[in-house]
Enzyme design. Structure first.
Site, PDB file in Angstrom:
ATOM      1  CG  ASN A  15       7.922   5.974  -3.488  1.00 40.21           C
ATOM      2  OD1 ASN A  15       9.123   6.003  -3.739  1.00 40.21           O
ATOM      3  ND2 ASN A  15       7.032   5.421  -4.307  1.00 40.21           N
ATOM      4  CE  LYS A  85      -9.589  11.829  -6.149  1.00 35.87           C
ATOM      5  NZ  LYS A  85     -10.715  11.716  -7.049  1.00 35.87           N
ATOM      6  CG  LEU A  86      -4.905  18.374 -11.123  1.00 39.02           C
ATOM      7  CD1 LEU A  86      -3.735  17.778 -11.895  1.00 39.02           C
ATOM      8  CD2 LEU A  86      -5.926  18.932 -12.107  1.00 39.02           C
ATOM      9  CG  HIS A 103       5.851   9.359 -13.680  1.00 41.07           C
ATOM     10  ND1 HIS A 103       4.481   9.358 -13.769  1.00 41.07           N
ATOM     11  CD2 HIS A 103       6.297   8.756 -14.817  1.00 41.07           C
ATOM     12  CE1 HIS A 103       4.119   8.788 -14.899  1.00 41.07           C
ATOM     13  NE2 HIS A 103       5.195   8.412 -15.559  1.00 41.07           N
ATOM     14  CG  ASP A 144       3.147  12.661 -14.982  1.00 40.23           C
ATOM     15  OD1 ASP A 144       3.383  12.758 -13.768  1.00 40.23           O
ATOM     16  OD2 ASP A 144       2.422  11.782 -15.469  1.00 40.23           O
TER      17      ASP A 144
HETATM   18  C1  GRF Z   1       4.725   4.580  -7.139  1.00 39.98           C
HETATM   19  O1  GRF Z   1       5.090   3.731  -8.177  1.00 39.98           O
HETATM   20  C2  GRF Z   1       4.714   6.011  -7.609  1.00 39.98           C
HETATM   21  O2  GRF Z   1       5.678   6.293  -8.545  1.00 39.98           O
HETATM   22  C3  GRF Z   1       3.367   6.101  -8.238  1.00 39.98           C
HETATM   23  O3  GRF Z   1       2.526   5.350  -7.428  1.00 39.98           O
HETATM   24  C4  GRF Z   1       3.283   4.359  -6.738  1.00 39.98           C
HETATM   25  C5  GRF Z   1       3.066   4.601  -5.293  1.00 39.98           C
HETATM   26  O4  GRF Z   1       3.599   3.595  -4.507  1.00 39.98           O
HETATM   27  N1  GRF Z   1       2.999   7.474  -8.451  1.00 39.98           N
HETATM   28  P1  GRF Z   1       3.656   3.767  -2.929  1.00 39.98           P
HETATM   29  O5  GRF Z   1       2.253   4.175  -2.450  1.00 39.98           O
HETATM   30  O6  GRF Z   1       4.663   4.796  -2.615  1.00 39.98           O
HETATM   31  O7  GRF Z   1       4.025   2.404  -2.423  1.00 39.98           O
END
Ligand code: GRF
Length: 201
Positions: A15, A85-86, A103, A144
């Site tokens: 991401n 982590k939080l 998420h 969340d």
């Molecule tokens: C993603 O699916 C995100 O939604 C979740 O953890 C994963 C992280 O993937 N919280 P990346 O590290 O961005 O490849």
């Protein structure tokens, strides 16, 4: 004015990569810092490749340390992209409505403490749900729960495995997260996206 973005990561950082690739030279937002609780997170290498400063949190529960780092880099928006982590409550309070998380499920279903990564996809498949997707939402003190800014849906297929479903959802994450950051940069703060991002594949 360019929106200064910090991204917190714990894992491989796909991401983060999608976000960095979507923000060109003239983009209204720029990633100025990548923070991780794990020195071995693959995401840190991706950040370095893009010339983005990286820092490892020696104690992710230390709010003062977080705030020092965010203030030092004059961060406007904190993005949690696979950060497991939080975030300390004092950081959430100081950056209220300026922290977003991606998420891999359609919140408010399949969210909350312990619902991350493959656990989400396992639960979706076990439930018999016909669709899943990704959610980008504001972060508050409860896992969340914050306001939803964007969702994109994908079908759950009859022969799905958690891996196949995760890959389909991830494609949506990679489009939704940059879209939310760009919309935030345009508005000066995170705002809900008017449309959802669909994926049929
Ligand atoms: C993603 O699916 C995100 O939604 C979740 O953890 C994963 C992280 O993937 N919280 P990346 O590290 O961005 O490849």
């Amino acid at each position: 004015m360019t929106m200064r973005v910090a991204v917190a990561v714990s894992g491989r950082g796909s991401n983060l990569e999608a976000l960095l690739q979507s923000l060109g030279e003239d983009a209204p937002a720029r990633v100025v810092l990548v923070l991780s609780n794990r020195p071995d997170a693959g995401a840190l290498e991706r950040a370095r490749t893009h010339g983005v400063p990286t820092e490892v949190l020696p104690d992710p529960t230390d709010a003062a340390d977080w705030l020092d780092r965010l203030e030092h880099h004059r961060v406007d928006l904190l993005v949690l992209a696979g950060y497991l982590k939080l975030v300390p409550a004092a950081v959430i309070a100081r950056y209220r409505d300026r922290i977003v998380n991606v998420h891999p499920g359609l919140l408010p279903a399949f969210g909350g403490r312990g619902m991350y990564g493959h656990r989400v996809h396992d639960a979706v498949l076990a439930s018999g749900a016909r669709e899943s997707g990704a959610t980008v939402h504001l972060v508050d003190e409860v896992y969340d729960r914050g306001a939803i800014l964007a969702q994109g849906r994908v079908p759950v297929l009859p022969d799905d495995t958690p891996d196949r479903l995760a890959a389909r959802v991830l494609q949506v994450e990679h489009r939704l997260l940059p879209a939310v950051v760009l919309a935030a940069a345009a508005a000066g703060r995170p705002v809900p996206l008017p449309e959802t991002v669909e994926s049929a594949s």
